[in-house]
Enzyme design. Structure first.
Site: not given
Ligand code: NAD
Ligand code: PTL
Length: 442
Positions: A105, A202, A236, A416
């Site tokens: 995202n 994160e 997120c 971060e």
């Molecule tokens: N807290 C934060 O800063 C933050 C920021 C952005 C997104 N997010 C969260 O991310 C989620 C959406 O992103 P998504 O759908 O890409 O998440 P996801 O967990 O499906 O994938 C994230 C990453 O992990 C990799 N991955 C998948 N399975 C894995 C495994 N078994 N081992 C190692 N890597 C693996 C994926 O290829 C991808 O690069 C939402 O829940 C959102 O809230 C959090």
């Molecule tokens: C402040 C933006 C952090 C990214 C979360 O999705």
């Protein structure tokens, strides 16, 4: 490209419509942007070895030397006086080869927020972007190369879960910094634990936004929109549980619905557009599924919640939906409990401060939170009592790079951004210096 392992083939990436990541010469959505081959064990090993070789040189450089290619924060140790003129000092040393794994995202920001402090602290990084957004990390690698970062120090490997697993299990990796969902974060932590690797997680959220009756209502309405509809709601830390004090609920809903209906959805390259398409067809279907479920559980759709086909023929294949406001929500509904990750705002009434804090904290997530009030004491009291890594007072989704960002509870740990990031990309060595004779017991 610096040690940048990028192959072309079977992985097929569809272009979403995120203003932050969309190449300027492509305006269509739902079309193939590029194809890549996921990296296997051999390529992952090659990337980690090349990062390690670069790290052995990079770690020896002084902060001032590194600062020629990357803006280095002040990295310093402590001096501790001991009896008899002896003393100890601490040094902040790098960890080694760090792995970054990103969500789709905020693809460029996630790659930058992880790699810049990692490199500044003297580490190397192997970064794996999400297979949904493979391109911008490669552009970041080109930027680093141009800035003078040594070859191999920042490597990009492409792939999904299998490649991510190989990275987390590799014995030469010292740390994994992961951004993504809670279920994947748990797996990453488990794999890293086996190798006693440090982890930053994160993860997802379902953040509360509390709007008190003494707020400046126009600002609260604007804040609620920022908290829910920024980047199509695919953020997120979005404040998707909007608790509004009962007395101002009618005015709030009227204003929020009017503004939501007026959000221009379409081509994100046009100046006037405020919302693009969602990342993929399955994700659009998932978000629409949450809206249907909410209706079944008794929520009332005040606006949006359905797919949109824009009039521009270039956008016909895109995954657009109308931003949605849900009324009549209760805390036990799926739309209020689970992360939707789309443009869906759930609105809930409350009566007292104590009650709303209890309800806001009744979740396994703890990424962010927000409060709108004119009462300065209440604002700080609420910020103290909300169980979340960030609390926004009288605004929402303000995340400059100087300010630490990260979660409480199942939204993860580690931070971060900000000066504190140094602690997550370095380790402390203590050096004890004897200035007199050894006072031995033997
Ligand atoms: N807290 C934060 O800063 C933050 C920021 C952005 C997104 N997010 C969260 O991310 C989620 C959406 O992103 P998504 O759908 O890409 O998440 P996801 O967990 O499906 O994938 C994230 C990453 O992990 C990799 N991955 C998948 N399975 C894995 C495994 N078994 N081992 C190692 N890597 C693996 C994926 O290829 C991808 O690069 C939402 O829940 C959102 O809230 C959090
Ligand atoms: C402040 C933006 C952090 C990214 C979360 O999705």
């Amino acid at each position: 490209m610096i040690g940048c392992t990028t192959w072309l083939h079977p992985y097929v990436f569809y272009l979403g419509a995120q203003p932050a990541c969309k190449p300027a010469n492509l305006v269509c959505v739902g079309r193939i942007l590029c194809q890549m081959v996921p990296c296997g064990a051999e390529e992952v090993d090659e990337a980690i070895k090349s990062a390690h070789a670069a790290y052995l040189q990079w770690r020896k450089m002084a902060g001032m030397e590194r600062a020629r290619v990357i803006c280095v924060l002040f990295i310093k140790g402590q001096h501790i006086q001991l009896p008899g003129g002896s003393f100890a000092y601490t040094r902040r040393e790098p960890l080694g080869v760090c792995v970054g794994i990103g969500a789709w995202n905020y693809p460029f920001q996630i790659a930058s927020w992880k790699s810049a402090p990692a490199l500044a602290c003297g580490n190397a990084m192997v970064f794996k972007p999400s297979p949904m957004t493979p391109v911008t990390a490669v552009i970041l690698a080109e930027i680093y190369k141009e800035a003078g970062v040594p070859d191999g120090l920042f490597c990009v490997v492409q792939g999904g879960a299998d490649t991510g697993t190989l990275l987390c299990q590799h014995p030469k990796v010292a740390k994994v910094s992961f951004t993504g969902s809670v279920p994947t974060g748990k797996k990453v932590m488990e794999m890293s634990a086996k190798g006693v690797k440090q982890v930053t997680l994160e993860l997802g959220g379902k953040s509360p936004l509390l709007i008190f009756k003494d707020c400046e209502l126009e600002n609260a309405v604007k804040g609620a929109l920022m908290a829910n509809f920024l980047t199509q709601g695919e953020v997120c830390c979005n404040g998707t549980r909007v608790y509004v004090q009962r007395e101002i609920m009618p005015q709030f809903l009227e204003k929020v619905v009017k503004r939501t209906k007026a959000i221009p959805v379409g081509d994100p390259l046009l100046d006037g557009t405020r919302m693009g398409a969602l990342i993929s067809k399955p994700h659009l279907e998932k978000v629409l599924g949450f809206v249907s479920q909410a209706k079944k559980e008794g929520a009332k759709v005040l606006c949006g919640g359905e797919p949109i086909v824009p009039s521009d023929p270039n956008l016909k294949g895109g995954y657009f939906m109308a931003p949605c406001v849900l009324d009549n929500c209760r805390d036990d509904m799926t739309c209020v409990k689970e992360e939707i990750f789309g443009p869906v705002m759930s609105v809930l009434p409350f009566d007292t401060e104590e009650e709303v804090i209890g309800r806001a904290n009744n979740t396994t997530f703890g990424l962010a939170s927000g409060v709108f009030t004119r009462d300065i004491s209440r604002a700080h009291r609420v910020a103290e009592n909300l169980e979340a890594g960030t609390c926004f007072i009288n605004n929402y989704n303000i995340s400059p790079v100087e300010v630490p960002f990260g979660g409480y509870k199942m939204s993860g740990f580690g931070r971060e951004n900000g000066q504190v990031t140094i602690e997550y990309y370095s380790q402390l060595k203590t050096v004890v210096v004897e200035m007199g004779d050894v006072d031995s017991l033997f």
